[in-house]
Design a protein around this motif. Sequence first.
Motif, PDB file in Angstrom:
ATOM      1  N   LEU A  34      39.232  59.899  -2.269  1.00 54.03           N
ATOM      2  CA  LEU A  34      37.859  59.412  -2.151  1.00 54.03           C
ATOM      3  C   LEU A  34      37.644  58.640  -0.854  1.00 54.03           C
ATOM      4  O   LEU A  34      36.553  58.665  -0.289  1.00 54.03           O
ATOM      5  N   ASP A  35      38.689  57.964  -0.381  1.00 57.79           N
ATOM      6  CA  ASP A  35      38.554  57.197   0.863  1.00 57.79           C
ATOM      7  C   ASP A  35      38.334  58.099   2.072  1.00 57.79           C
ATOM      8  O   ASP A  35      37.827  57.646   3.103  1.00 57.79           O
ATOM      9  N   THR A  36      38.737  59.361   1.970  1.00 57.25           N
ATOM     10  CA  THR A  36      38.548  60.285   3.091  1.00 57.25           C
ATOM     11  C   THR A  36      37.128  60.839   3.161  1.00 57.25           C
ATOM     12  O   THR A  36      36.746  61.438   4.162  1.00 57.25           O
ATOM     13  N   ASP A  83      40.536  46.025  -5.845  1.00 59.45           N
ATOM     14  CA  ASP A  83      39.568  45.136  -5.232  1.00 59.45           C
ATOM     15  C   ASP A  83      38.777  45.949  -4.212  1.00 59.45           C
ATOM     16  O   ASP A  83      39.270  46.235  -3.113  1.00 59.45           O
ATOM     17  N   GLU A  84      37.569  46.323  -4.555  1.00 59.03           N
ATOM     18  CA  GLU A  84      36.786  47.186  -3.677  1.00 59.03           C
ATOM     19  C   GLU A  84      36.375  46.481  -2.397  1.00 59.03           C
ATOM     20  O   GLU A  84      36.227  47.130  -1.351  1.00 59.03           O
ATOM     21  N   ASN A  85      36.176  45.178  -2.442  1.00 62.19           N
ATOM     22  CA  ASN A  85      35.829  44.462  -1.211  1.00 62.19           C
ATOM     23  C   ASN A  85      36.990  44.513  -0.222  1.00 62.19           C
ATOM     24  O   ASN A  85      36.781  44.713   0.986  1.00 62.19           O
ATOM     25  N   LEU A  86      38.211  44.342  -0.732  1.00 64.02           N
ATOM     26  CA  LEU A  86      39.385  44.450   0.131  1.00 64.02           C
ATOM     27  C   LEU A  86      39.548  45.878   0.639  1.00 64.02           C
ATOM     28  O   LEU A  86      39.888  46.098   1.809  1.00 64.02           O
ATOM     29  N   ALA A  87      39.313  46.856  -0.224  1.00 71.23           N
ATOM     30  CA  ALA A  87      39.417  48.255   0.195  1.00 71.23           C
ATOM     31  C   ALA A  87      38.382  48.586   1.259  1.00 71.23           C
ATOM     32  O   ALA A  87      38.668  49.330   2.218  1.00 71.23           O
ATOM     33  N   LEU A  88      37.168  48.054   1.117  1.00 67.72           N
ATOM     34  CA  LEU A  88      36.147  48.267   2.140  1.00 67.72           C
ATOM     35  C   LEU A  88      36.628  47.761   3.494  1.00 67.72           C
ATOM     36  O   LEU A  88      36.442  48.415   4.530  1.00 67.72           O
ATOM     37  N   VAL A 121      38.580  48.870   8.867  1.00 67.73           N
ATOM     38  CA  VAL A 121      39.459  48.547   9.999  1.00 67.73           C
ATOM     39  C   VAL A 121      40.160  49.800  10.508  1.00 67.73           C
ATOM     40  O   VAL A 121      40.240  50.039  11.718  1.00 67.73           O
ATOM     41  N   ALA A 122      40.663  50.622   9.588  1.00 62.79           N
ATOM     42  CA  ALA A 122      41.362  51.840  10.003  1.00 62.79           C
ATOM     43  C   ALA A 122      40.443  52.757  10.799  1.00 62.79           C
ATOM     44  O   ALA A 122      40.835  53.301  11.844  1.00 62.79           O
ATOM     45  N   ARG A 123      39.214  52.941  10.318  1.00 64.19           N
ATOM     46  CA  ARG A 123      38.276  53.810  11.036  1.00 64.19           C
ATOM     47  C   ARG A 123      37.884  53.217  12.382  1.00 64.19           C
ATOM     48  O   ARG A 123      37.785  53.929  13.395  1.00 64.19           O
ATOM     49  N   THR A 124      37.657  51.911  12.410  1.00 65.05           N
ATOM     50  CA  THR A 124      37.202  51.263  13.634  1.00 65.05           C
ATOM     51  C   THR A 124      38.276  51.271  14.703  1.00 65.05           C
ATOM     52  O   THR A 124      38.013  51.585  15.874  1.00 65.05           O
ATOM     53  N   VAL A 125      39.518  50.939  14.333  1.00 67.38           N
ATOM     54  CA  VAL A 125      40.610  50.908  15.308  1.00 67.38           C
ATOM     55  C   VAL A 125      40.894  52.305  15.853  1.00 67.38           C
ATOM     56  O   VAL A 125      41.217  52.474  17.031  1.00 67.38           O
ATOM     57  N   ALA A 126      40.739  53.326  14.997  1.00 68.02           N
ATOM     58  CA  ALA A 126      41.006  54.697  15.439  1.00 68.02           C
ATOM     59  C   ALA A 126      40.057  55.137  16.542  1.00 68.02           C
ATOM     60  O   ALA A 126      40.383  56.049  17.321  1.00 68.02           O
ATOM     61  N   GLU A 127      38.900  54.521  16.648  1.00 68.60           N
ATOM     62  CA  GLU A 127      37.914  54.906  17.653  1.00 68.60           C
ATOM     63  C   GLU A 127      38.025  54.089  18.939  1.00 68.60           C
ATOM     64  O   GLU A 127      37.289  54.348  19.899  1.00 68.60           O
ATOM     65  N   HIS A 172      45.819  48.444  20.700  1.00 68.32           N
ATOM     66  CA  HIS A 172      47.133  47.813  20.530  1.00 68.32           C
ATOM     67  C   HIS A 172      47.010  46.297  20.373  1.00 68.32           C
ATOM     68  O   HIS A 172      47.985  45.629  19.984  1.00 68.32           O
ATOM     69  N   LEU A 173      45.815  45.733  20.630  1.00 70.72           N
ATOM     70  CA  LEU A 173      45.562  44.316  20.367  1.00 70.72           C
ATOM     71  C   LEU A 173      44.784  44.115  19.064  1.00 70.72           C
ATOM     72  O   LEU A 173      45.110  43.232  18.261  1.00 70.72           O
ATOM     73  N   ILE A 174      43.761  44.937  18.852  1.00 64.50           N
ATOM     74  CA  ILE A 174      42.913  44.767  17.678  1.00 64.50           C
ATOM     75  C   ILE A 174      43.661  45.135  16.401  1.00 64.50           C
ATOM     76  O   ILE A 174      43.494  44.466  15.363  1.00 64.50           O
ATOM     77  N   ARG A 175      44.514  46.175  16.456  1.00 58.54           N
ATOM     78  CA  ARG A 175      45.212  46.589  15.229  1.00 58.54           C
ATOM     79  C   ARG A 175      46.087  45.467  14.662  1.00 58.54           C
ATOM     80  O   ARG A 175      45.964  45.134  13.477  1.00 58.54           O
ATOM     81  N   PRO A 176      46.983  44.853  15.440  1.00 59.80           N
ATOM     82  CA  PRO A 176      47.797  43.771  14.843  1.00 59.80           C
ATOM     83  C   PRO A 176      46.958  42.561  14.450  1.00 59.80           C
ATOM     84  O   PRO A 176      47.255  41.902  13.449  1.00 59.80           O
TER      85      PRO A 176
END
Length: 387
Positions: free
Chosen positions: A60-62, A86-91, A96-102, A109-113
Amino acid sequence: MTDLLSADGASLAQPLQPLAAVLTGADNPYRVLQWLGRSPAAHLLGRLALDPEALNHKSLDTLPQRAATAYVRGLLVTAGILPPRDENLALLTNWVARTVAELPARHAHLIRPFAEWHIIRDARRRSARGRYTYAAHKGDCGNVLAAIDFLNWLDSQYLSLRRLQQPHLDTWATDRPTLRSRSIPFLRWSTARRLCPPGLSIEHPASQLPGHFQAEDEARNELLRCLNDTALPLDVRVAAALIRLYALPLTRIVELTEDHISRDQEHTYLAVNQHPFVLPPKLARLIDDQLQHGPRHSNTARRRYLLPGHSPGRPRNPLGLADTLRHHGLPARAARNTAMMDALVDLPPMVITDLLGIHPKTAERWATLAGGNWSDYLAVRRAAPQG
């Protein structure tokens, strides 16, 4: 329902039978028939049901995270097909994963950690304590966006974190007042890891004292409307009364569940920050009615919210609730400010801090506004024998 959830239109796979039981358990079958024919969520559910083994959070996350996706996820959790999370944590983690990938590699390499080891790790701690709200998720996303904007600004100034100096930060803070506070976590994180020179700082902007209040008669009349006006929607009456009686913010009200309500032979209690408040009888009856007559899917959810949202197992969005209250002439901000001031008349700010779970500095600012001084109260507490 069998046509929707089965590949052959004749029989349901065993994993989907609890879902069918939830969907067909409504008192009014015509609403379910309308939902089956018109709802994007029903169409999505029908596509997913072709492969029951793929019904999991990861799949579903995809998908595009639209209202239909959230609704289907809530149904699957309610039916016990997916485990609750926890849907808020999942959001936050998915965003973050989508945003960092772009991001370009030099920023990623700074924003991800920063996002994973500082923002998300702290969010997990708060989630484990049951205190990670939708508002907290939005705030954490704002901190990450401020960090990204800061790195973009450094690029525009032909600067790097290594070459950053205090005058640069002062310029940033002046030119971007809305991002000033949001950029502080990234600067502190970068300084602690020696990614930029030591001693740099951005001062928090001066706290603004609230300026919206109600007259005493106005506050009293609005509370009476909440308790007595049957023309108002039930959820509006409940939320607006909780604001006016207990100065609760909407972000906390929407997280209330039936587990926060308890009763004995004489009273009904609402537990806020683990402290039970005695509810007035009229408000207690309103809350009982709200829990009994809430949306259909809330009656089968494992975690029954006092103010359930559109998606099963999720609470109302506080921003949408604020708009609804305003539409009915019961705005939240001025009413909560007034209720907080009224509470300070009867209780010291330290007690308000403990009862409502607000930050001590916030309580101190309110005490200053109210003209109170709680040094006498602190002195009494220090002098009191410890039991």
